[in-house]
Design a protein around this motif. Structure first.
Motif, PDB file in Angstrom:
ATOM      1  N   ALA A 422      26.268 -54.237 -41.756  1.00  0.00           N
ATOM      2  CA  ALA A 422      25.507 -53.157 -42.379  1.00  0.00           C
ATOM      3  C   ALA A 422      24.127 -53.610 -42.834  1.00  0.00           C
ATOM      4  O   ALA A 422      23.234 -52.778 -43.031  1.00  0.00           O
ATOM      5  CB  ALA A 422      26.290 -52.601 -43.566  1.00  0.00           C
ATOM      6  N   ARG A 423      23.943 -54.910 -42.969  1.00  0.00           N
ATOM      7  CA  ARG A 423      22.650 -55.431 -43.422  1.00  0.00           C
ATOM      8  C   ARG A 423      21.744 -55.850 -42.270  1.00  0.00           C
ATOM      9  O   ARG A 423      20.721 -56.489 -42.492  1.00  0.00           O
ATOM     10  CB  ARG A 423      22.886 -56.616 -44.364  1.00  0.00           C
ATOM     11  N   GLU A 427      16.275 -50.702 -41.777  1.00  0.00           N
ATOM     12  CA  GLU A 427      15.867 -50.251 -43.108  1.00  0.00           C
ATOM     13  C   GLU A 427      16.016 -51.341 -44.154  1.00  0.00           C
ATOM     14  O   GLU A 427      15.474 -51.234 -45.269  1.00  0.00           O
ATOM     15  CB  GLU A 427      16.690 -49.023 -43.522  1.00  0.00           C
ATOM     16  N   GLN A 428      16.731 -52.411 -43.822  1.00  0.00           N
ATOM     17  CA  GLN A 428      16.931 -53.506 -44.758  1.00  0.00           C
ATOM     18  C   GLN A 428      15.698 -54.418 -44.762  1.00  0.00           C
ATOM     19  O   GLN A 428      14.995 -54.544 -43.755  1.00  0.00           O
ATOM     20  CB  GLN A 428      18.156 -54.325 -44.355  1.00  0.00           C
ATOM     21  N   PRO A 429      15.417 -55.094 -45.888  1.00  0.00           N
ATOM     22  CA  PRO A 429      14.300 -56.062 -45.907  1.00  0.00           C
ATOM     23  C   PRO A 429      14.544 -57.194 -44.913  1.00  0.00           C
ATOM     24  O   PRO A 429      15.687 -57.541 -44.607  1.00  0.00           O
ATOM     25  CB  PRO A 429      14.300 -56.572 -47.355  1.00  0.00           C
ATOM     26  N   ALA A 435      19.387 -63.191 -43.228  1.00  0.00           N
ATOM     27  CA  ALA A 435      20.579 -63.784 -43.837  1.00  0.00           C
ATOM     28  C   ALA A 435      21.851 -63.285 -43.163  1.00  0.00           C
ATOM     29  O   ALA A 435      22.754 -64.075 -42.842  1.00  0.00           O
ATOM     30  CB  ALA A 435      20.607 -63.464 -45.332  1.00  0.00           C
ATOM     31  N   ALA A 436      21.925 -61.973 -42.929  1.00  0.00           N
ATOM     32  CA  ALA A 436      23.116 -61.420 -42.285  1.00  0.00           C
ATOM     33  C   ALA A 436      23.289 -61.983 -40.879  1.00  0.00           C
ATOM     34  O   ALA A 436      24.409 -62.322 -40.456  1.00  0.00           O
ATOM     35  CB  ALA A 436      23.023 -59.900 -42.249  1.00  0.00           C
ATOM     36  N   LEU A 456      18.233 -56.993 -30.902  1.00  0.00           N
ATOM     37  CA  LEU A 456      17.305 -57.071 -29.773  1.00  0.00           C
ATOM     38  C   LEU A 456      16.205 -56.025 -29.856  1.00  0.00           C
ATOM     39  O   LEU A 456      15.177 -56.160 -29.186  1.00  0.00           O
ATOM     40  CB  LEU A 456      18.077 -56.918 -28.452  1.00  0.00           C
ATOM     41  N   ASP A 457      16.418 -54.986 -30.642  1.00  0.00           N
ATOM     42  CA  ASP A 457      15.393 -53.956 -30.844  1.00  0.00           C
ATOM     43  C   ASP A 457      14.800 -54.011 -32.244  1.00  0.00           C
ATOM     44  O   ASP A 457      14.193 -53.036 -32.707  1.00  0.00           O
ATOM     45  CB  ASP A 457      15.997 -52.565 -30.602  1.00  0.00           C
ATOM     46  N   ASP A 458      14.965 -55.135 -32.929  1.00  0.00           N
ATOM     47  CA  ASP A 458      14.455 -55.263 -34.291  1.00  0.00           C
ATOM     48  C   ASP A 458      12.928 -55.189 -34.290  1.00  0.00           C
ATOM     49  O   ASP A 458      12.263 -55.686 -33.363  1.00  0.00           O
ATOM     50  CB  ASP A 458      14.901 -56.597 -34.897  1.00  0.00           C
ATOM     51  N   PRO A 459      12.328 -54.569 -35.299  1.00  0.00           N
ATOM     52  CA  PRO A 459      10.859 -54.469 -35.338  1.00  0.00           C
ATOM     53  C   PRO A 459      10.152 -55.804 -35.549  1.00  0.00           C
ATOM     54  O   PRO A 459       8.954 -55.918 -35.256  1.00  0.00           O
ATOM     55  CB  PRO A 459      10.600 -53.515 -36.512  1.00  0.00           C
TER      56      PRO A 459
END
Length: 514
Positions: A422-423, A427-429, A435-436, A456-459
């Motif tokens: 979930a982290r 939307e998470q910092p 860390a997750a 793989l699609d992280d900003p």
């Protein structure tokens, strides 16, 4: 083109690059052919024949003409011949790239001299030495030739360099000589530089103490210390202000070695103890033992540097005092806003496991550095409690999240997967997502693959690249179900990261035939 327009003559890297580049170009002479000659050669015959003709034509037309020009102008010097001109000089401490005119044609031959000194033919290099030695701009190439692999070139270049290297030129050429000195035949230049600078007045060496090249600073400081040109106070100030750890250690150790018992230590200790770098501070704190000032060492028990704290504890213990009660006293009040983070981690460094009871309340301290050091201290005391540390993964301070992750990594296999997954959301910092992913990736198997594919699609570019590398290095673990369709689906989503062959091999490893 004029030499000064081609390279930065004040940069030693430019001269060594010129030496290598000219040799490569002239060794493969087809690069010097005009475009029309090269095209005509390639159009005739087979590719292999064209290559041979191109190479032969280039050597005859370019390198051959160049060698003839050099040989006609600079004949190989006779044995024992002395140069007719006086040694060149430097103007205002800088290399001068003035024009060098051919007496017969009036052309500027500066570029040809530079090419001759770097030519792959040793006879050409040797023939150009005497002429080039008359012009200060070529002294860097003379220093390079002093380490030449051809014995005649090397010996003549060393003699010419020894005649022309005075204090002024040595100061200018020091970066290049030290750079070339790392080579197999570069010891002569280092010895010549050392002997020349030792004759220099103190005022001439002082500017080199702040030279931008740290290799130069190290060399000059060693020489200055051996010659005793700086007082202990000056050495201490240099140790406190320089940004190079080697210089800091050299100057700090020399400053303390020059002090005798019973002298006034303030001139040396004040700059060292006030230094920003921990290397100088630790040297100053250790010297408090000789200065008989253990009370002053107590102030550094909570220093931000682990090295300084260790030195402070050493000094305190040498005078029969125990630093542990001081640490416990500072960590008693968990709401103390003035609590230094060094006191928290210092307690863990010299405390016992029972001291963890003083650190747990500090996990809610308002200062992020204190919370981070409390997590690190609990890890040091081997008092990690997964249930009590998990909430800190959502801490707003990145340092706290990072220390918590490091503490939880050994227990990554027991952490709840859903809580960590979930982290991973955008939307998470970013520190929380990192860390997750670290904790999920440490589990490996299908859990680690799910986490990597999800990012793989992280900003964030770096996190996205990290996830891609994790997928490429992934292999099924012992707990990965054989023939699991979910693994095949995840691998298909990462098809762009593999070749068809590697992707097929990954599927075979997990028991999927296609």
């Amino acid at each position: 083109m004029p030499l000064a327009e081609v390279l930065d003559i004040a940069d030693p890297r430019a001269w060594t690059a010129l030496d290598v580049g000219v040799r490569q170009v002239l060794r493969y002479g087809h690069a010097l052919l005009p475009d029309e000659d090269r095209t005509a050669a390639l159009r005739s015959g087979t590719a292999a024949d064209a290559a041979l003709r191109t190479e032969a034509s280039s050597w005859n037309s370019a390198t051959g003409r160049f060698r003839s020009w050099i040989t006609a102008r600079f004949r190989r010097p006779a044995e024992g011949a002395e140069p007719a001109a006086e040694p060149g000089h430097l103007s205002h401490g800088r290399l001068q790239a003035d024009e060098i005119r051919d007496e017969s044609t009036g052309q500027d031959v500066q570029a040809w001299l530079a090419l001759a000194l770097c030519h792959p033919d040793g006879r050409v290099r040797e023939a150009a030495l005497d002429e080039a030695a008359e012009h200060p701009v070529f002294l860097p190439l003379l220093a390079i030739r002093a380490g030449d692999w051809a014995t005649p070139v090397r010996e003549r270049a060393r003699r010419l360099l020894g005649e022309r290297l005075d204090v002024e030129t040595a100061v200018v050429l020091a970066p290049l000589i030290l750079r070339v000195g790392r080579r197999e035949r570069g010891a002569f230049g280092l010895e010549l530089l050392d002997s020349t600078l030792r004759r220099a007045p103190r005022e001439r060496l002082l500017p080199l103490h702040t030279h931008t090249d740290r290799t130069v600073r190290r060399f000059v400081f060693r020489l200055t210390i051996e010659e005793g040109l700086l007082s202990p106070g000056e050495l201490a100030r240099r140790a406190a202000s320089d940004d190079d750890a080697v210089v800091q250690g050299l100057c700090a150790d020399a400053a303390l070695a020059a002090m005798a018992d019973g002298e006034d230590w303030d001139e040396v200790l004040e700059p060292l103890l006030d230094a920003r770098n921990p290397r100088a501070r630790s040297a100053g704190v250790t010297a408090l033992r000789r200065a008989q000032r253990p009370e002053q060492a107590m102030e550094f028990l909570t220093d931000r540097s682990a090295l300084v704290r260790a030195c402070a504890r050493y000094v305190v213990r040498q005078h029969g005092m125990d630093p542990l009660p001081r640490y416990r006293e500072r960590c008693t009040d968990p709401a103390d806003p003035t609590m230094p983070p060094g006191a928290v981690i210092g307690l863990a460094e010299c405390g016992k496991r029972v001291d963890a009871e003083l650190l747990w309340p500090l996990l809610t301290h308002p200062a992020p550095p204190v919370r981070a050091r409390a997590v690190a201290g609990l890890r040091t005391l081997d008092a990690t409690d997964v249930a009590r540390l998990l909430p800190l993964l959502d801490d707003p301070a990145p340092g706290v999240v990072q220390e918590t992750t490091t503490s939880l990594l050994p227990s990554a296999g027991t952490l709840p997967e859903k809580l960590l997954t979930a982290r991973l959301g955008a939307e998470q910092p970013r520190p929380v997502r990192v860390a997750a992913f670290r904790l999920l990736d440490a589990r490996g198997g299908i859990v680690g693959l799910r986490a990597a594919v999800a990012l793989l699609d992280d900003p964030d570019d770096r996190l996205r690249a990290w996830a891609g590398q994790s997928v490429q290095h992934w292999h099924p673990g012992a707990d990965t179900p054989h023939g699991d369709a979910e693994v095949g689906e995840l691998l298909n989503r990462t098809r762009h990261l593999f070749s068809d062959y590697v992707l097929q091999r990954r599927k075979w490893e997990v028991g999927l035939s296609s």
